[in-house]
Design an enzyme around this catalytic site. Structure first.
Site, PDB file in Angstrom:
ATOM      1  N   LYS A  36       0.788  -2.541  -3.582  1.00 36.23           N
ATOM      2  CA  LYS A  36      -0.550  -2.517  -2.998  1.00 36.23           C
ATOM      3  C   LYS A  36      -1.485  -1.487  -3.605  1.00 36.23           C
ATOM      4  O   LYS A  36      -2.676  -1.499  -3.307  1.00 36.23           O
ATOM      5  CB  LYS A  36      -0.479  -2.357  -1.478  1.00 36.23           C
ATOM      6  CG  LYS A  36       0.169  -1.110  -0.946  1.00 36.23           C
ATOM      7  CD  LYS A  36       0.152  -1.175   0.592  1.00 36.23           C
ATOM      8  CE  LYS A  36       0.777   0.039   1.222  1.00 36.23           C
ATOM      9  NZ  LYS A  36       0.746  -0.002   2.684  1.00 36.23           N
ATOM     10  N   GLU A 116      22.994  20.603  -1.851  1.00 41.29           N
ATOM     11  CA  GLU A 116      22.012  20.430  -0.779  1.00 41.29           C
ATOM     12  C   GLU A 116      22.719  20.391   0.561  1.00 41.29           C
ATOM     13  O   GLU A 116      23.950  20.270   0.635  1.00 41.29           O
ATOM     14  CB  GLU A 116      21.182  19.161  -0.993  1.00 41.29           C
ATOM     15  CG  GLU A 116      20.261  19.247  -2.194  1.00 41.29           C
ATOM     16  CD  GLU A 116      19.379  18.025  -2.378  1.00 41.29           C
ATOM     17  OE1 GLU A 116      18.518  18.062  -3.266  1.00 41.29           O
ATOM     18  OE2 GLU A 116      19.538  17.051  -1.622  1.00 41.29           O
ATOM     19  N   HIS A 244      11.928  16.021   7.601  1.00 39.25           N
ATOM     20  CA  HIS A 244      12.391  16.998   6.614  1.00 39.25           C
ATOM     21  C   HIS A 244      12.091  18.382   7.168  1.00 39.25           C
ATOM     22  O   HIS A 244      10.965  18.649   7.608  1.00 39.25           O
ATOM     23  CB  HIS A 244      11.693  16.797   5.271  1.00 39.25           C
ATOM     24  CG  HIS A 244      12.414  17.467   4.146  1.00 39.25           C
ATOM     25  ND1 HIS A 244      12.418  18.832   3.994  1.00 39.25           N
ATOM     26  CD2 HIS A 244      13.175  16.970   3.140  1.00 39.25           C
ATOM     27  CE1 HIS A 244      13.154  19.149   2.930  1.00 39.25           C
ATOM     28  NE2 HIS A 244      13.625  18.036   2.413  1.00 39.25           N
ATOM     29  N   ARG A 291      20.106  17.843   7.857  1.00 38.45           N
ATOM     30  CA  ARG A 291      18.677  17.940   8.143  1.00 38.45           C
ATOM     31  C   ARG A 291      18.339  17.859   9.628  1.00 38.45           C
ATOM     32  O   ARG A 291      17.408  18.507  10.092  1.00 38.45           O
ATOM     33  CB  ARG A 291      17.916  16.846   7.377  1.00 38.45           C
ATOM     34  CG  ARG A 291      17.854  17.117   5.893  1.00 38.45           C
ATOM     35  CD  ARG A 291      17.140  16.006   5.168  1.00 38.45           C
ATOM     36  NE  ARG A 291      17.064  16.292   3.744  1.00 38.45           N
ATOM     37  CZ  ARG A 291      16.594  15.452   2.843  1.00 38.45           C
ATOM     38  NH1 ARG A 291      16.150  14.261   3.234  1.00 38.45           N
ATOM     39  NH2 ARG A 291      16.557  15.774   1.565  1.00 38.45           N
ATOM     40  N   HIS A 352       9.758  12.224   7.423  1.00 41.66           N
ATOM     41  CA  HIS A 352      10.156  12.108   6.022  1.00 41.66           C
ATOM     42  C   HIS A 352      10.810  10.781   5.669  1.00 41.66           C
ATOM     43  O   HIS A 352      10.504  10.193   4.639  1.00 41.66           O
ATOM     44  CB  HIS A 352      11.116  13.259   5.702  1.00 41.66           C
ATOM     45  CG  HIS A 352      11.578  13.313   4.271  1.00 41.66           C
ATOM     46  ND1 HIS A 352      10.699  13.478   3.218  1.00 41.66           N
ATOM     47  CD2 HIS A 352      12.816  13.227   3.719  1.00 41.66           C
ATOM     48  CE1 HIS A 352      11.374  13.507   2.080  1.00 41.66           C
ATOM     49  NE2 HIS A 352      12.655  13.339   2.358  1.00 41.66           N
ATOM     50  N   ARG A 387      20.422  10.643   7.637  1.00 41.26           N
ATOM     51  CA  ARG A 387      20.705  10.491   6.202  1.00 41.26           C
ATOM     52  C   ARG A 387      21.141  11.810   5.573  1.00 41.26           C
ATOM     53  O   ARG A 387      20.515  12.839   5.768  1.00 41.26           O
ATOM     54  CB  ARG A 387      19.460   9.973   5.473  1.00 41.26           C
ATOM     55  CG  ARG A 387      19.629   9.913   3.958  1.00 41.26           C
ATOM     56  CD  ARG A 387      18.454   9.245   3.303  1.00 41.26           C
ATOM     57  NE  ARG A 387      17.244  10.042   3.330  1.00 41.26           N
ATOM     58  CZ  ARG A 387      16.912  10.941   2.400  1.00 41.26           C
ATOM     59  NH1 ARG A 387      17.731  11.200   1.401  1.00 41.26           N
ATOM     60  NH2 ARG A 387      15.775  11.593   2.484  1.00 41.26           N
TER      61      ARG A 387
END
Length: 537
Positions: A36, A116, A244, A291, A352, A387
């Site tokens: 788009k 992480e 996040h 997270r 996020h 996630r």
């Protein structure tokens, strides 16, 4: 009207990976990719941290990556899907390296693997702090080399074409809902056109714009999820919206600039305004907890201290290494007057990633025939209730590859014939509609929705907040549908409709989930339930 063998909606990592594979497998067939805005304006482009994969087999293993993913997913991951993604992932990473994606290496020539939150080993391949942008660049370069791929920019998908548009009754219980293509708004001609397709892949990205503060670009309006829901397809687990933990705090700036989790992986420490390192009070993994835990901890500290942000302290880190690994972050902070080696970075959580979405099986098939979904718009079962960092780019590559494999088998078994549908599928009917008289009816409704979602359906929820959110969203839906019926279609109106639908699905999923799990935390139901699994709407 256009007709194509393969239609791809979205030009992020999932859409482009799939388009490349089907174009190579069927050089005589036509592949159309529609987006788009510009081709590179996707959620992929804004992915900073990297892509997770078992690369160092001496210190890492599939079992460790699987375990980390399951722990982060808080009991809702599909274990079979987790195993598929983790074990097939490294091959997909090798492919994108062959396409030309460049990941950072050490002085000895080995890949520099990052750490992480939620990961037990260093397994994140990255390109400084712009990994997604680098992967997008490599894929677009490959796409341009295939003459049978047509990339159409500035083309907004309005609806999936199913039997509903042929005059048949389609409900949630209809077992053979079939996708024949899409209606699209050509933003250059301002006309709504038909694209008829044998097979369609939805890779339309996320829905962060449902919230006032998000790391997602303006285009992330949940269009794919909303279209499938309107077409009576299955949507699941939309209540699991990942915030996040560390977006750069800049009042009034949208989208928010992301401070990648890799900064904490390299030693960054979260602190209060008084300089206290607070994460050890919330989790033994401290700043490298998953997270959902870190975001809730920051939210709790902000409420406790009455502040609008906390701080990320990088002052003790090696300056040369920081600038090499995070040049984008360093320059962004510098541009607003923050020297990260002398001052702490103000950060706050921002919407996020959507862990739920269009329900798919292990081959990326949706509940609608001839329609696949991959990337953030899909709910594959990998992420569960939360996630694991840097699993999203991996999931997108694995499932776009699996969609390609399944599509090949379908075309081998039976060539889908849409020729008879060319006459039957009607043109878009805009009779009785007029140009919108007041754009404020759209822009104000969008602000209202984002306010409702941020205030009532954020990191911490209650039954009363969810009930209030639903009442207000119902009113917005009623007003916007009336506007849709009476005015000509515009991108702004379509995006508002999508976001209202997404907001409804998030709230409805949250109301069904009478527990706290992963990214869904309801203070009225703080315990986990053993009874409830996936919420399918």
């Amino acid at each position: 009207m256009q007709q194509t063998d393969f239609l791809v909606i979205g030009s992020g990592i999932a859409g482009l990976t799939y388009a490349l594979k089907v174009a190579k497998a069927f050089p005589e067939k036509k592949v159309i990719v529609i987006t788009k805005t510009q081709a590179d304006e996707t959620n992929t482009k804004y992915a900073q941290g990297g892509v997770a994969g078992v690369w160092d087999e001496e210190n890492d293993s599939y079992e460790k990556h699987i375990e980390d993913t399951l722990i982060a997913g808080d009991g809702l991951c599909n274990e079979n899907v987790v195993e598929i993604v983790v074990k097939e992932g490294p091959e997909r990473i090798k492919e994108i390296i062959e396409y030309g994606a460049q990941f950072d290496k050490t002085e000895s020539g080995e890949y520099a693997l990052g750490m992480e939150g939620g990961h037990s080993e260093h397994r994140i391949l990255h390109h400084k702090d712009v990994t997604g942008k680098e992967m997008e660049r490599a894929l677009l370069l490959q796409v341009k080399q295939h003459k049978n791929i047509e990339l159409i920019n500035h083309c907004f998908v309005v609806d999936i074409i199913t039997q509903h548009h042929l005059g048949y009754l389609v409900t949630k219980s209809t077992t053979d809902i079939t996708c024949y293509g899409v209606y699209v708004l050509n933003l250059r001609s301002n006309n709504i056109e038909k694209i008829i397709a044998n097979i369609t892949l939805l890779a339309s990205g996320g829905c962060g714009q449902a919230y006032r503060t998000t790391t997602n670009p303006k285009i992330a309006t949940g269009d794919g999820v909303a279209m499938v829901y309107r077409a009576k397809g299955k949507i699941e687990n939309m209540e699991f919206i990942q915030f996040h933990p560390t977006a750069l705090y800049e009042p009034g700036v949208s989208p928010s600039f992301l401070i990648t989790e890799a900064v904490r992986g390299d030693g960054g420490i979260l602190r209060t305004k008084d300089g206290e390192a607070f994460m050890e009070r919330y989790d033994i993994r401290r700043d490298l907890a998953p997270r959902d835990i870190v975001a809730r901890a920051i939210d709790s500290e902000m409420k406790r201290t009455g502040t609008e942000h906390v701080y990320l302290d990088c002052r003790h880190m090696d300056e040369k290494k920081f600038i090499h690994h995070f040049p984008n972050i360093y320059e962004k902070c510098k541009s607003i007057g923050i020297d990260v080696m002398k001052q702490m970075i103000p950060v706050a959580p921002a919407a996020h990633y959507s862990c739920g979405g269009i329900k798919t099986d292990e081959w990326a098939r949706t509940s609608i025939l001839n329609l696949y979904a991959a990337g953030e718009c899909a709910s594959t079962g990998l992420h569960g209730a939360n996630r694991l960092a840097s699993n999203s780019l991996l999931e997108a590559m694995v499932f776009s590859h699996r969609a390609y494999l399944d599509a090949v088998e379908i075309l081998k078994q039976k060539e889908i014939d849409n020729a008879s549908l060319q006459i039957n599928i009607p043109d878009w009917n805009a009779s009785g509609t007029t140009d919108p008289k007041e754009m404020i009816l759209i822009t104000q409704s969008l602000k209202e929705l984002q306010q409702i979602m941020s205030d009532y359906v954020g990191i911490v929820r209650t039954d009363v907040r969810l009930e209030r959110a639903m009442k207000r969203i119902d009113l917005l839906h009623e007003e916007t549908e009336q506007l849709y019926e009476n005015t000509k279609v515009s991108p702004q109106l379509c995006e508002l409709r999508s976001l209202i639908t997404v907001g409804y699905l998030i709230v409805k999923g949250a109301q069904f989930r009478k527990e706290s799990r992963g990214l869904h935390f309801n203070t009225d139901h703080p315990q986990k339930s053993v009874l409830l699994q996936n919420v399918v709407l």
